[in-house]
Structures are given as C-alpha cells and as structure tokens.
Scaffold this active site. Structure first.
Site, PDB file in Angstrom:
ATOM      1  N   GLU A 155     -37.734  -8.133  79.969  1.00  0.00           N
ATOM      2  CA  GLU A 155     -38.415  -8.989  79.058  1.00  0.00           C
ATOM      3  C   GLU A 155     -38.156 -10.518  78.854  1.00  0.00           C
ATOM      4  O   GLU A 155     -38.106 -10.636  77.798  1.00  0.00           O
ATOM      5  CB  GLU A 155     -39.212  -8.090  77.931  1.00  0.00           C
ATOM      6  CG  GLU A 155     -39.625  -6.898  78.108  1.00  0.00           C
ATOM      7  CD  GLU A 155     -39.895  -6.238  76.804  1.00  0.00           C
ATOM      8  OE1 GLU A 155     -39.758  -6.540  75.876  1.00  0.00           O
ATOM      9  OE2 GLU A 155     -40.652  -4.930  77.186  1.00  0.00           O
ATOM     10  N   ASN A 196     -37.138  -6.309  84.727  1.00  0.00           N
ATOM     11  CA  ASN A 196     -38.058  -5.749  84.321  1.00  0.00           C
ATOM     12  C   ASN A 196     -38.882  -6.500  83.445  1.00  0.00           C
ATOM     13  O   ASN A 196     -38.213  -6.991  82.397  1.00  0.00           O
ATOM     14  CB  ASN A 196     -37.587  -4.364  83.633  1.00  0.00           C
ATOM     15  CG  ASN A 196     -38.793  -3.410  83.431  1.00  0.00           C
ATOM     16  OD1 ASN A 196     -39.436  -3.043  84.047  1.00  0.00           O
ATOM     17  ND2 ASN A 196     -38.774  -2.699  82.184  1.00  0.00           N
ATOM     18  N   HIS A 232     -48.146  -1.887  81.263  1.00  0.00           N
ATOM     19  CA  HIS A 232     -48.632  -1.367  79.950  1.00  0.00           C
ATOM     20  C   HIS A 232     -50.183  -2.018  79.848  1.00  0.00           C
ATOM     21  O   HIS A 232     -50.171  -3.179  79.726  1.00  0.00           O
ATOM     22  CB  HIS A 232     -47.891  -1.942  78.622  1.00  0.00           C
ATOM     23  CG  HIS A 232     -46.586  -1.283  78.690  1.00  0.00           C
ATOM     24  ND1 HIS A 232     -46.447   0.183  78.139  1.00  0.00           N
ATOM     25  CD2 HIS A 232     -45.339  -1.831  78.562  1.00  0.00           C
ATOM     26  CE1 HIS A 232     -45.128   0.316  78.467  1.00  0.00           C
ATOM     27  NE2 HIS A 232     -44.676  -0.503  78.321  1.00  0.00           N
ATOM     28  N   ASP A 263     -48.824   2.798  81.285  1.00  0.00           N
ATOM     29  CA  ASP A 263     -49.663   3.585  80.327  1.00  0.00           C
ATOM     30  C   ASP A 263     -51.045   2.764  80.495  1.00  0.00           C
ATOM     31  O   ASP A 263     -50.995   1.525  80.555  1.00  0.00           O
ATOM     32  CB  ASP A 263     -49.318   3.921  79.063  1.00  0.00           C
ATOM     33  CG  ASP A 263     -48.577   2.952  78.231  1.00  0.00           C
ATOM     34  OD1 ASP A 263     -48.785   1.597  78.492  1.00  0.00           O
ATOM     35  OD2 ASP A 263     -47.668   3.176  77.367  1.00  0.00           O
TER      36      ASP A 263
END
Ligand code: G2I
Length: 338
Positions: A155, A196, A232, A263
């Site tokens: 991130e 990532n 996400h 998710d």
C-alpha cells in the site's frame, strides 16, 4: 504454480458418462473443494486464534484452500511491538498449521505504514533504514524456505497515483522500495517477492503509477517477482473497469500477478439481489485471474462472514466473504464452484 491437483470433478464426470449417477459418487453441491478446481493457489487470510479455537473454521479452511495468509500475525506491530522483543506465537502457529496440512503461505507484510510499532515512527533516517533492513532479515530469516511469497511492500500509493507519505517515504525517500526488495531477496532467495496494493484492480491513476514503478524496478534489476491486487470490492461501487486487461499488462512486464485479499462487501442488510451481484463480482475476479496465465493465486481476505475486517471499518457494510457466519457456502461460492 502448484503442481499437485487431484481432479475429482473430472473423475466424477467420467463416471457420469459411464452411466453411474453422480449422486452415488459425490454429495450434491460443492463436492469438490475450491482448491481442486484450479491450478492457481486458492487461499484465505487466517487468524491464529480462530484456527486454534474453532474446529469448524479450521475444517472448512483445511478442506477448501491450499494457501494461507496470516491476517495480522506477521505485521511489524505484532511481531515486534517493543524493540528487540519478539512475539512469533501467532505467525509460528499458522506456519506450523500450513506445514501439517500441506498448504503454502503468503507472508504479509514487511514494509507497511499501518500497524507499525510506535518506536519505528520515532527513529531518525539512518536508524530507520537499518531497522527496516533488520526487520526484513529477522522475519524472513525465521521462516526461510517456508513462505512461498512475501508482500514486501504494501500500500505505498495514494489513490491519485502519488506516493503515500509514509514514514518510509518521508525519511528514506523513493529508494526505500528497491532497498526493501534487495534485502528481502538476500534474506530468503526462495521466496517470491511482491508489491501489494488495493484499488489497483482496474485501469486507473493508481494502477498506472504502480505499473510504471514495477516497469522501472524490473529495468533496474530490482528483484521483484510479483504484483498483488488486494481486490477489496464493494457492490455499490461497481466492478473495476479493465480488470483483466490490467492484470495482463502487469504480467507482460514479466512478473506474476495474484489476487491477494479478495472480498466483496455489501450495504447491510444483505438480500438475494445483493448476494447475486456479489456472486457476479467474485466470479469476474476469479475468471479474470484464470484468463491470465501468470495469475498464480486467488486469495480471499477471510472466508467466513463470522470473522471479517469489514464491519469494524465500515459499520453499515458486511457479508463480504464466500461463506456465511455458519460456514454455509453463499451464492458467490457456488457461482465460482457450481
Ligand atoms: O484493512 C483490510 C486489509 C487491507 N490490506 C492490508 C491488510 O493487512 C488489511 O487487513 C486488516 C485486518 O484484516 C484487520 O484485522 O488490517 C487491519 C489493520 O490495519 C486489521 O485490524 C486490526 C485492528 O486495527 C486492531 O485494532 C486489532 O487489534 O486487527 C487487529 C487484530 O484483530
């Protein structure tokens, strides 16, 4: 890519063709676990305490997945909350579970602005640089040879594609990223090293910036092996535009790609229509990964609505996982694995 695939489904189809009814062979739905319908690693984030305390959680995890990612247990703030005092208990438990059950592990995560111990924020530049190097060497060294892939840098971008103004960026400058990858390669040469991030699934300013960085790192010979797309998603924001093309352009740079934290959250309460949209999003995520040869992993951020980060962070949202709170497969699961 994983190499041991037991294709029960193919066997079942052959038996059916031979005139034996399928019901004699397998129970009706989800008879074949997710991990057996694909050549990709299929993973979930896991929490050591649930693994230890909930037999049904452990059993579904063991049955359906062949990769585990510690949800919090390997983060710097957990393993070294106080300088030089280490707590590996949760991380060790997950790595041991993976070894016992033959699963691969994605290490998560080494250089991240969040869940950092307070003492790291207080270091001056020179000390910070050595502390990051030592953190990478210590943690990767402990699990050397046991972790298939590591999220080395996590991130690091803002949504507009500028670099996040983390303590690493502020004090060490742009070079901290290349340094981290070089230190990581030295610490465990057998691990695949990933960058990532989230909101990078589609074609947008943030994924453009990430693409540009990975291209430059590769050109400079920095040891980066893969790019993780967290995924996400939320049903109210639409499916990321250009998802498959985006994965493909990264793969064309000569790196692996992976879905690392999938998710799909829903504005509560969930209903059949929202669950159908969610199923559609999961299916698109799954299919896009399978359309790209170098997409090697499909990992979800938890697998049951019983335990998910979503309601803690977005109080009016939830139901983001493939299984419900009672570990029954949801429409999203059966859409991927009919
Ligand atoms: O935020 C979702 C994920 C985004 N990408 C990086 C992931 O590492 C991140 O995971 C979440 C965990 O799912 C949460 O469980 O990271 C959060 C921290 O930023 C985790 O939350 C923390 C809480 O903030 C703590 O208060 C809590 O003690 O979880 C801890 C353990 O339950």
């Amino acid at each position: 890519m994983k190499n041991t695939i037991f294709r029960i489904r193919a066997v079942a189809v052959l038996v059916a063709v031979a005139g034996v009814t399928l019901s004699n062979v397998t129970p009706a739905s989800a008879a074949v676990p997710l991990k057996n319908i694909t050549h990709r690693y299929v993973g979930s984030a896991v929490a050591a305490n649930h693994l230890a305390n909930e037999a049904d959680y452990r059993s579904v995890l063991t049955r359906e997945f062949d990769n585990v990612t510690p949800e919090n247990e390997m983060k710097w703030g957990v393993v070294e909350a106080t300088r030089s005092h280490y707590d590996w208990s949760g991380a060790d438990a997950i790595v041991d579970y993976a070894r016992r059950t033959g699963k691969s592990v994605r290490g998560h995560t080494l250089v991240w602005h969040s869940q950092l111990p307070g003492w790291v924020n207080d270091l001056e530049a020179g000390e910070l640089r050595s502390a990051v190097k030592q953190h990478i060497a210590t943690e990767m060294g402990r699990y050397k040879g046991k972790i298939r892939a590591w999220d080395v840098v996590n991130e690091m971008f803002n949504d507009d594609g500028t670099r996040r103004s983390s303590v690493f960026q502020q004090k060490l400058g742009d070079r901290y990223v290349a340094d981290a990858f070089r230190w990581a390669r030295a610490a465990d040469p057998s691990a695949k090293l990933y960058i990532n991030d989230y909101n990078t699934e589609g074609l947008n300013a943030k994924s453009d910036a990430l693409y540009d960085l990975v291209r430059k790192l590769k050109k400079q010979g920095v040891p980066i092996d893969g790019v993780g797309f967290q995924a996400h998603l939320a049903t109210q924001y639409g499916f990321p535009a250009g998802y498959q093309a985006n994965l493909a352009r990264f793969a064309a740079l000569g790196v692996d790609v992976a879905i690392t934290e999938a998710d799909v959250r829903i504005l509560m309460p969930a209903d059949a229509a929202k669950l159908a949209v969610q199923a559609n999003y999961f299916k698109q995520l799954w299919d896009g990964c399978h359309a790209v040869a170098r997409c090697v992993e499909f990992t979800t951020w938890g697998f049951t609505d019983r335990h998910s980060w979503v309601p803690d962070t977005f109080p009016s949202e939830g139901a983001a996982c493939l299984f419900d709170t009672n570990l029954r497969a949801k429409p999203a699961y059966t859409r991927i694995n009919p």
